[in-house]
Structure formats: C-alpha cells, structure tokens
Design an enzyme around this catalytic site. Structure first.
Site, PDB file in Angstrom:
ATOM      1  CD  GLU A   1     -30.090 -19.414  37.129  1.00  0.00           C
ATOM      2  OE1 GLU A   1     -30.777 -19.503  38.173  1.00  0.00           O
ATOM      3  OE2 GLU A   1     -30.394 -19.974  36.075  1.00  0.00           O
TER       4      GLU A   1
ATOM      5  CB  THR B   1     -26.351  -7.004  41.872  1.00  0.00           C
ATOM      6  OG1 THR B   1     -25.937  -6.518  43.154  1.00  0.00           O
ATOM      7  CG2 THR B   1     -25.278  -6.666  40.857  1.00  0.00           C
ATOM      8  N   GLY B   2     -28.996  -7.902  40.193  1.00  0.00           N
ATOM      9  CA  GLY B   2     -29.617  -8.408  38.960  1.00  0.00           C
ATOM     10  C   GLY B   2     -30.494  -7.343  38.303  1.00  0.00           C
TER      11      GLY B   2
ATOM     12  CE  LYS C   1     -17.408  -7.947  38.293  1.00  0.00           C
ATOM     13  NZ  LYS C   1     -16.925  -8.437  39.606  1.00  0.00           N
TER      14      LYS C   1
ATOM     15  N   GLY D   1     -26.054 -13.736  40.974  1.00  0.00           N
ATOM     16  CA  GLY D   1     -25.785 -12.892  42.140  1.00  0.00           C
ATOM     17  C   GLY D   1     -27.086 -12.494  42.792  1.00  0.00           C
ATOM     18  CB  SER D   2     -27.815  -9.919  45.310  1.00  0.00           C
ATOM     19  OG  SER D   2     -27.310  -8.780  44.647  1.00  0.00           O
TER      20      SER D   2
ATOM     21  CD  GLU E   1     -30.538 -15.650  49.120  1.00  0.00           C
ATOM     22  OE1 GLU E   1     -30.538 -14.568  48.512  1.00  0.00           O
ATOM     23  OE2 GLU E   1     -30.171 -16.717  48.613  1.00  0.00           O
TER      24      GLU E   1
ATOM     25  CB  CYS F   1     -28.658 -19.615  44.671  1.00  0.00           C
ATOM     26  SG  CYS F   1     -27.326 -18.543  44.185  1.00  0.00           S
TER      27      CYS F   1
HETATM   28  P1  ADP Z   1     -22.985  -9.729  46.809  1.00  0.00           P
HETATM   29  O1  ADP Z   1     -23.624  -8.467  47.304  1.00  0.00           O
HETATM   30  O2  ADP Z   1     -23.354 -10.900  47.602  1.00  0.00           O
HETATM   31  O3  ADP Z   1     -21.497  -9.619  46.587  1.00  0.00           O
HETATM   32  P2  ADP Z   1     -23.709  -9.166  44.102  1.00  0.00           P
HETATM   33  O4  ADP Z   1     -24.920  -9.605  43.384  1.00  0.00           O
HETATM   34  O5  ADP Z   1     -23.602  -7.712  44.397  1.00  0.00           O
HETATM   35  O6  ADP Z   1     -23.635 -10.036  45.399  1.00  0.00           O
HETATM   36  O7  ADP Z   1     -22.399  -9.618  43.306  1.00  0.00           O
HETATM   37  C1  ADP Z   1     -22.378 -10.551  42.278  1.00  0.00           C
HETATM   38  C2  ADP Z   1     -21.472 -10.062  41.172  1.00  0.00           C
HETATM   39  O8  ADP Z   1     -22.006  -8.860  40.635  1.00  0.00           O
HETATM   40  C3  ADP Z   1     -20.043  -9.721  41.603  1.00  0.00           C
HETATM   41  O9  ADP Z   1     -19.147 -10.145  40.587  1.00  0.00           O
HETATM   42  C4  ADP Z   1     -20.079  -8.206  41.705  1.00  0.00           C
HETATM   43  O10 ADP Z   1     -18.813  -7.589  41.518  1.00  0.00           O
HETATM   44  C5  ADP Z   1     -20.991  -7.852  40.555  1.00  0.00           C
HETATM   45  N1  ADP Z   1     -21.627  -6.544  40.650  1.00  0.00           N
HETATM   46  C6  ADP Z   1     -21.855  -5.779  41.735  1.00  0.00           C
HETATM   47  N2  ADP Z   1     -22.527  -4.652  41.403  1.00  0.00           N
HETATM   48  C7  ADP Z   1     -22.720  -4.685  40.065  1.00  0.00           C
HETATM   49  C8  ADP Z   1     -23.352  -3.834  39.108  1.00  0.00           C
HETATM   50  N3  ADP Z   1     -23.928  -2.701  39.474  1.00  0.00           N
HETATM   51  N4  ADP Z   1     -23.388  -4.220  37.817  1.00  0.00           N
HETATM   52  C9  ADP Z   1     -22.834  -5.388  37.417  1.00  0.00           C
HETATM   53  N5  ADP Z   1     -22.209  -6.240  38.261  1.00  0.00           N
HETATM   54  C10 ADP Z   1     -22.153  -5.905  39.573  1.00  0.00           C
END
Ligand code: ADP
Length: 474
Positions: free
Chosen positions: A246, A228-229, A173, A224-225, A377, A280
């Site tokens: 990561e 969210t990780g 995705k 990602g962030s 960051e 990153c």
């Molecule tokens: P940003 O806030 O900079 O967009 P994210 O870490 O939120 O960074 O996004 C990285 C990825 O994680 C994107 O593909 C986003 O759609 C996905 N994402 C966002 N929220 C969730 C979640 N709760 N679970 C899994 N994937 C997510």
C-alpha cells in the site's frame, strides 16, 4: 521514563542502549525503546516459524475468537492507547471531523472485529459424477509487516489481523518514528496469543530491509512510500515472497458546479486535512469548477483560519503538528516552490514558531498541474485548488499522475458523478465522499500506488496460498 520492549517469542526484549520516542508537538522524548537489529529479526522469524504449525492447525473459529479477544483488550485499554497515539503521532485525541486518536483506536477495534467475521470458504469449481474440484485457501507461513508513522496502530492491525486469522504467524516492525503504540499492543496481544505467533521488533530501514529480504519470511505486508515499496519488492524477490504493497497516493477530487459551495467546502476541508493531510488517501489535489471556484476556496480558507492548531493532548485542538521534521521540511519545500511559481496562498503557507513540527493549514489557489505541490504527494496540511471549466479535461489531468490510490467526484447529480468517478484511474473512487474506507470493502492502489489490496475477503485472501484439490471419483 516509561519503556516499551520488543516482543519476541512471548518475551519482552530490551537492549542496554535505548532510543527516545519523540512527541512531535514538543520535540521531547516521552518513552524509551530498545535498539532493534537484524539479529532480532532472525530471532523473531525463528520464533514465528516455530509457532506456525500449532497456530495454523487451530480451527478457524479458534483464531477468530482470539481476534475478538484482541478487540476486547483494545477496548479495555482504549484511553491509554489513545494517549500513546497522540503522544507519538501528534494527532489530537478527537480532532477536526473526529479524525484523531479515538478514530485510530476505534478503527483498530472495528477492523479486528469485522476481519474476525470474514470467512475463507472452500470454493467448488466442478462437482459431477466423475470429478470434484475444490479451491482451498492455505496460510502462507511467516508474514513480515512493515508499517508507517501516520496511523501506527490501525495500519498494524490492518496487517496483523488478516495474517493471523488466515493461520500465519507474524513479525512486525513499526516505523522508527512511532513504535510505542505498536509495542504496547504487542505486549497486550501476547497475553492472548501463544508465544511466537505475533512478534514485534523495532528499528529503521536496515531492520525493515532485513525483514524484506529474510529467506524464512513468506509474505510482506508493507505500507509506506512508493520508493521504499520498490526497495521492498526488490529485496523480497530472493525467495519470491508474496507482496501486499500500500503505497503513496496523490488523490484528486473533482467538484462539479451544481454543489452548494458552503456545504461542500466543509466536507472537502475534512478530507483534505484528514490527519493533517498525513493519510495515504487524503484528498491531495482539488479540481473545482470555475463557476464556484472562488466561493469554495474562500470558504475553505475561512475554515482553515478558524481551526485550532496545537498540542493534540489539549482537548480543543483540531489539528496537531506534522509527525516528523523530515515531513515538515517536505511541506515547507513544496510551499516555497508553489509560491515561486506564482500561486496564491489564501491561508498559512509557513511553519508555525516552535517547538513542535507545526505547519499552518494552507489553502493554495491560482495553481495548476506542472507545479510540484500538485504533481507530488505533499502529505501535510496544504491543499492546492485547481480551477477547471471542462470536466473531461479535469479527469484527464486527475489521471495524468503515476499514483492511483483514491479519487472522488462531488455533485448533486449522483448518477452523473458515479459515471465520471468510474473514469478515474484509482483503486477506490467515491461520490460525495473521500477516504471513506470500511473494513469489508477492499482498498488497494492502481498504477504506482501499490500491489494487491487489504480488507474484506479480498484482503484476507492475500494472506493465503491457493491449493486446488481435484478428486477423480472413479
Ligand atoms: P517515510 O519516508 O515517510 O518514513 P517509508 O516508506 O520510508 O516512509 O517508511 C515506511 C516503513 O518502511 C517504516 O517502517 C520504515 O522504517 C521502513 N523502511 C524504510 N526503509 C526500508 C527499506 N529499505 N526496506 C524495508 N523497510 C524500510
């Protein structure tokens, strides 16, 4: 308007309703994509599961050959993909320091090729008259990949290539902000891979969460962030998925007083403004010795004033816009906070007049730890430069942060710099370089910058489970 479909079980899937993909340089849609849902994740996982037995049963050399074919296909479609990357991310085609769409597509090709040549040999722990003990690497099953918006194609390849080579099937995705290149890649890849081996769905956090919690996915690769990780890690616990995370960084660079200020400033600018700061492992906090502080800052300021900020599709653009409005707002907020704390802005400091999510390249001085721009960051074209006089103190301050992705030391004395770099608490350290990654050396985060690593044998092995085989000979 051009449309890009999801790919599930080798089929293109569109939905009646569609969403526009925005070009951040003009704030206008250039493509339409379907509306993905958790139900599409279920379909994609079922297809990936069904494709797993045959794909994992292929020989290693067969799968390796497919990865080279994917690289060939990227080469054949390079200019179209570069244009798409620029349209959806805003990054220039070439860009300052050659860090643009050419690097993104070229990097994807290089990572595919080097990954394809990486082996997973059986290791022999013991072999004598009585017993032979071997360690085998087995594919895990279905790998879910969730990718961000800063390097959409390259990071997708970082996830997909080792997962596929090891014998797994994939449900990917891309970020909802940058889905187009990944969907186009999936379309190209499906001419090379059997149906169901690589599926790509689209959607926002709800679709990501459906992947992270899916009971029939066995591993998650997430970039990602950090926040969210954490959600992904929690959601993945249901069936104890393997995880490679990561996450965010706040990389420090320490510049010793023996460098040539002019020469180092050029190099530092390139790595601080790497992809407009939206990498990153961009250099995000710079500690410069008092003896050369003014010279280095002024030189970096002069470069910031000379670069061309604009639409990435124009040939002479050095830096593009921020990828999305949310990120622009974060950068504006951190700049305002630094200003109110008394920091000095040598250049920029504000968003440019629209349309487009542009922020002028900004060098900030008279600032130190304890300010949000240093501690958090920024992920944008604004770099805080901190003055230090005691290098031990600079190292302590560099380490005093929850992030631990990358770090660097800059000096003519390579030996001393190497010793100092080893004291940085980060998964990668560089001497006289930064963000200088390569496909055969592992990249991962210490502390809250991640779990596990990517690239090389080490990253490939994370796409496997270990099977110990012990044979008693009598
Ligand atoms: P940003 O806030 O900079 O967009 P994210 O870490 O939120 O960074 O996004 C990285 C990825 O994680 C994107 O593909 C986003 O759609 C996905 N994402 C966002 N929220 C969730 C979640 N709760 N679970 C899994 N994937 C997510």
């Amino acid at each position: 308007m051009v449309e890009y479909a999801m790919i599930i079980d080798g089929q293109k899937i569109m939905t009646q309703a569609t969403v526009g993909v925005i070009n951040p340089a003009i704030e206008e849609a250039f493509a339409q994509i379907p509306v993905g849902t958790p139900a599409h994740v279920d379909q994609a996982v079922a297809a990936a599961r069904a494709a797993f037995p045959a794909w994992s049963a292929l020989s290693y050399n067969d799968r390796k050959a497919r990865l080279h074919q994917l690289a060939d296909a990227l080469e054949a479609n390079m200019s179209e993909l570069m244009q798409l990357v620029t349209q959806e991310t805003g990054k220039p085609m070439k860009g300052f320091g050659d860090i643009g769409s050419g690097m993104e597509v070229g990097g994807a090709i290089a990572w595919l090729r080097v990954t394809a040549e990486t082996e997973l040999p059986v290791e022999v722990v013991q072999d004598d008259d009585e017993v032979r003990v071997e360690v085998h690497r087995k594919p895990i099953g279905v790998v879910g990949s969730i990718t961000p918006w800063n390097w959409p194609l390259m990071i997708a390849i970082w996830h997909y290539a080792p997962a596929l080579l090891a014998g797994n099937t994939v449900v990917g995705k891309p970020s909802e902000f940058t889905p187009a290149t990944t969907l186009r890649f999936a379309e190209i890849a499906n001419e090379i891979l059997p149906p169901g081996v690589l599926n790509v769905v689209v959607g926002a956090g709800d679709v990501g969460a459906a992947i992270a919690s899916h009971p029939d996915i066995n591993k998650i690769a997430f970039t990602g962030s950090s926040s969210t990780g954490r959600s992904v890690m929690q959601a993945a616990s249901g069936n104890l998925k393997r995880l490679t995370l990561e996450l965010g960084g706040n990389d420090a660079g320490i510049v010793l007083p023996d460098v040539d200020p002019k020469e180092v400033a050029q190099k530092l600018f390139t790595v601080c403004f790497h992809n407009n700061g939206q990498t990153c492992q961009a250099l995000k906090r710079l500690y410069v010795h008092a003896d050369i502080y003014d010279e280095v800052c002024n030189e970096m300021g002069a470069i910031a004033n000379s670069v061309k900020v604009g639409n990435g599709l124009e040939e002479d653009t050095d830096l593009g816009p921020l990828q999305n409005k949310k990120q622009l707002d974060i950068v504006c907020e951190l700049a305002a906070d630094a200003r109110s704390a008394g920091a000095q802005f040598l250049t920029g400091g504000e968003a440019a007049a629209g349309p487009g999510y542009f922020f002028l390249p900004t060098v900030v001085t008279n600032i130190t730890d304890g300010t949000r721009l240093v501690d958090e960051e920024q992920f944008g074209p604004i770099v805080p430069v901190i003055k230090y006089s005691d290098v031990d103190d600079a190292i302590t301050r560099a380490n005093n942060n929850p992030a631990g992705l990358g770090g660097s030391v800059w000096s003519r004395d390579v030996e001393r710099a190497t010793e100092l770099a080893a004291r940085l608490e980060s998964g990668s350290v560089w001497v006289n370089a930064h963000a200088d990654i390569q496909p055969n050396a592992p990249m991962g985060g210490m502390k809250q910058s991640g779990i596990g690593c990517e690239f090389g044998y080490w990253g490939l092995a994370e796409n496997t489970d270990i099977q110990t085989v012990k044979i008693r000979k009598s």
